[in-house]
Motif scaffolding. Structure first.
Motif, PDB file in Angstrom:
ATOM      1  N   ALA A 285      -1.440 -13.105 -78.001  1.00 53.16           N
ATOM      2  CA  ALA A 285      -0.712 -11.949 -78.519  1.00 53.16           C
ATOM      3  C   ALA A 285      -1.077 -11.786 -79.984  1.00 53.16           C
ATOM      4  O   ALA A 285      -1.796 -12.608 -80.559  1.00 53.16           O
ATOM      5  CB  ALA A 285       0.804 -12.125 -78.353  1.00 53.16           C
ATOM      6  N   CYS A 289      -5.471 -10.097 -80.922  1.00 56.24           N
ATOM      7  CA  CYS A 289      -5.613 -10.111 -79.468  1.00 56.24           C
ATOM      8  C   CYS A 289      -5.768  -8.686 -78.962  1.00 56.24           C
ATOM      9  O   CYS A 289      -4.922  -7.833 -79.243  1.00 56.24           O
ATOM     10  CB  CYS A 289      -4.386 -10.765 -78.837  1.00 56.24           C
ATOM     11  SG  CYS A 289      -4.402 -10.783 -77.027  1.00 56.24           S
ATOM     12  N   ASP A 291      -5.483  -5.444 -76.591  1.00 53.46           N
ATOM     13  CA  ASP A 291      -4.353  -5.055 -75.751  1.00 53.46           C
ATOM     14  C   ASP A 291      -4.507  -5.531 -74.311  1.00 53.46           C
ATOM     15  O   ASP A 291      -3.532  -5.942 -73.673  1.00 53.46           O
ATOM     16  CB  ASP A 291      -4.178  -3.530 -75.782  1.00 53.46           C
ATOM     17  CG  ASP A 291      -3.702  -3.025 -77.137  1.00 53.46           C
ATOM     18  OD1 ASP A 291      -3.212  -3.858 -77.929  1.00 53.46           O
ATOM     19  OD2 ASP A 291      -3.834  -1.821 -77.408  1.00 53.46           O
ATOM     20  N   THR A 294      -3.297  -9.169 -73.945  1.00 51.34           N
ATOM     21  CA  THR A 294      -1.952  -9.552 -74.362  1.00 51.34           C
ATOM     22  C   THR A 294      -1.140 -10.035 -73.161  1.00 51.34           C
ATOM     23  O   THR A 294      -1.033  -9.345 -72.148  1.00 51.34           O
ATOM     24  CB  THR A 294      -1.239  -8.368 -75.034  1.00 51.34           C
ATOM     25  OG1 THR A 294      -1.983  -7.976 -76.200  1.00 51.34           O
ATOM     26  CG2 THR A 294       0.173  -8.738 -75.438  1.00 51.34           C
TER      27      THR A 294
END
Length: 452
Positions: A285, A289, A291, A294
């Motif tokens: 996260a 990171c 998307d 995540t």
């Protein structure tokens, strides 16, 4: 092989695996996707199909199918089976494929594991990878419920239930260049550095796609890999494969920390999912990171051969000083029981440290590694004898973490330089993979990357 105190114990994941326990009696319906494998038997369990295959076969499978697993409940929930209750049979345990995290990360190790890597075919590209991940995800969801695979079903596991099957997928660094997605490769997905003492066989490491298959039955695990391999034809080819094992659920009278092939209790005092920093240590996260990753994680995979002939020639007290724990019960040499925290400042009556300077637990202690932690989910392996007659055996090390540069890499650097245990280990294969988050119902693993 890392000291358990620096890693996360999946056997302690009681809070996270509660849904698994519920699934032992009622598996969710199979997802429907545009490319899901279909067959006339979809929705019918492999065990139900056996009933129509012939009474003789059904009778032949009865003994294994009815073997009671008294540890099945605490395997999935961390609690004991209530007195007088009927324990689920070994084959009925099921782990849902769909969810926020991929199955096979937070669940305890199963009795059998297959690790494999695939290389994408030339010209397959992003579209080919999308097709493959859709098919693989749909198939894994069916198999997790104990249903036939549909396309390329071979009936190898026809008479078995789900047997706690999990299938986990990861993407290697090389995959992004081969699919035109180099700009979406995570910064943390950088090939692992060479460590002192490494003796890596590059043909047994890395790879575009990584698959971890776990099950409490060897045929169920093999069946899953064989189906996935056939479904990949024309899109990806098998690069390497390794087989591992762990203690079978119910093999001990009560839940116990497992042992490795050196006979050491392995997995003591690990952080738990209830710890406030558990998610931050394990799942990716933050601003660095992407998307699509995540809620996913990174998997470090190492094949670590144990020099068992050399190790077993040591007397037990010498082995204990190398590790820093008693072999009989896993208690630290500084005193107490298995769960007692290691006291690195404890001294013997003669003034020497109770935990030697190069003991595994001292060198790998979190305090000595910036608090680095990994969720470790390894399996033992034994592949016969080497040409010199020594056993080709050891650990298939699998560790999940939010960032390998802050988890595995600094710990392994320190271990390779100052750990007394390193004299008895050979790191022979290695890989790093980005493991996307789980797929929702009707979706597939990696969808946010490939459809985004």
């Amino acid at each position: 092989m890392d000291e358990p105190d620096t890693t996360v114990d999946p056997d302690a994941a009681t809070a996270t695996t509660a849904t698994t326990a519920a699934a032992t009696t009622a598996a969710p319906a199979a997802p429907t996707t545009p490319t899901a494998p279909t067959a006339p038997t979809t929705g019918v369990s492999r065990r139900t199909l056996l009933g129509s295959a012939g009474a003789g076969l059904a009778l032949g499978a009865t003994g294994g199918a009815l073997a009671a697993d008294a540890a099945a409940t605490h395997r999935n929930t961390g609690s004991a089976v209530p007195a007088g209750s009927a324990a689920p049979t070994l084959g009925t345990a099921a782990t849902p494929f769909h969810g926020p995290h991929q199955a096979g990360i937070l669940q305890p190790q199963q009795a059998r594991a297959l690790l494999a890597a695939f290389d994408l075919a030339d010209g397959a590209g992003r579209d080919g990878l999308r097709t493959l991940m859709r098919t693989w995800s749909a198939t894994a969801a069916l198999l997790a419920e104990g249903k036939p695979a549909g396309e390329h079903e071979n009936q190898i596991a026809l008479d078995a239930g789900p047997c706690a099957l999990t299938v986990t997928f990861g993407f290697g660094p090389s995959l992004f260049d081969r699919t035109g997605l180099a700009d979406r490769r995570p910064a943390a997905l950088t090939p692992l550095p060479d460590f002192p003492g490494d003796a890596l066989d590059r043909s047994r490491g890395d790879g575009d796609l990584w698959v971890q298959i776990g099950a409490d039955d060897a045929l169920v695990a093999f069946h899953a890999l064989r189906v996935l391999q056939r479904q990949a034809a024309g899109l990806a080819s098998l690069r390497w494969q390794m087989s591992g094992f762990h203690r079978t659920p119910g093999a001990t009278a009560r839940p116990m920390t497992g042992r490795n092939l050196m006979g050491q209790v392995d997995g003591t005092n690990n952080p738990k999912p209830t710890d406030p920093d558990f998610t931050a240590r394990v799942f990716a996260a933050g601003p660095e990171c992407p998307d699509w990753l995540t809620g996913g994680t990174y998997a470090v995979v190492r094949r670590i051969r144990m020099l068992l002939d050399n190790w077993e020639s040591l007397p037990t007290d010498r082995q204990e000083r190398v590790i820093g724990r008693r072999k009989s019960d896993g208690a630290p040499l500084s005193g107490g029981s298995e769960s007692t925290p290691v006291a690195l400042d404890a001294v013997n009556p003669d003034g020497t440290f109770a935990i030697p300077a190069d003991a595994h637990v001292r060198v790998a202690a979190p305090a000595a590694n910036g608090g680095a932690a990994m969720l470790r989910r390894g399996f033992s392996y034994h592949d016969g004898l080497l040409p010199d007659g020594s056993p080709d055996a050891g650990l298939l090390f699998v560790a999940y973490q939010a960032d390998p540069a802050r988890g595995f890499v600094p710990v392994q650097r320190k271990l390779s330089r100052g750990d007394g245990l390193s004299r008895f280990l050979r790191h022979e294969a290695s890989g790093l993979y980005a493991v996307p988050p789980g797929a929702p119902q009707g979706g597939y693993v990696g969808q946010a990357l490939l459809d985004g």
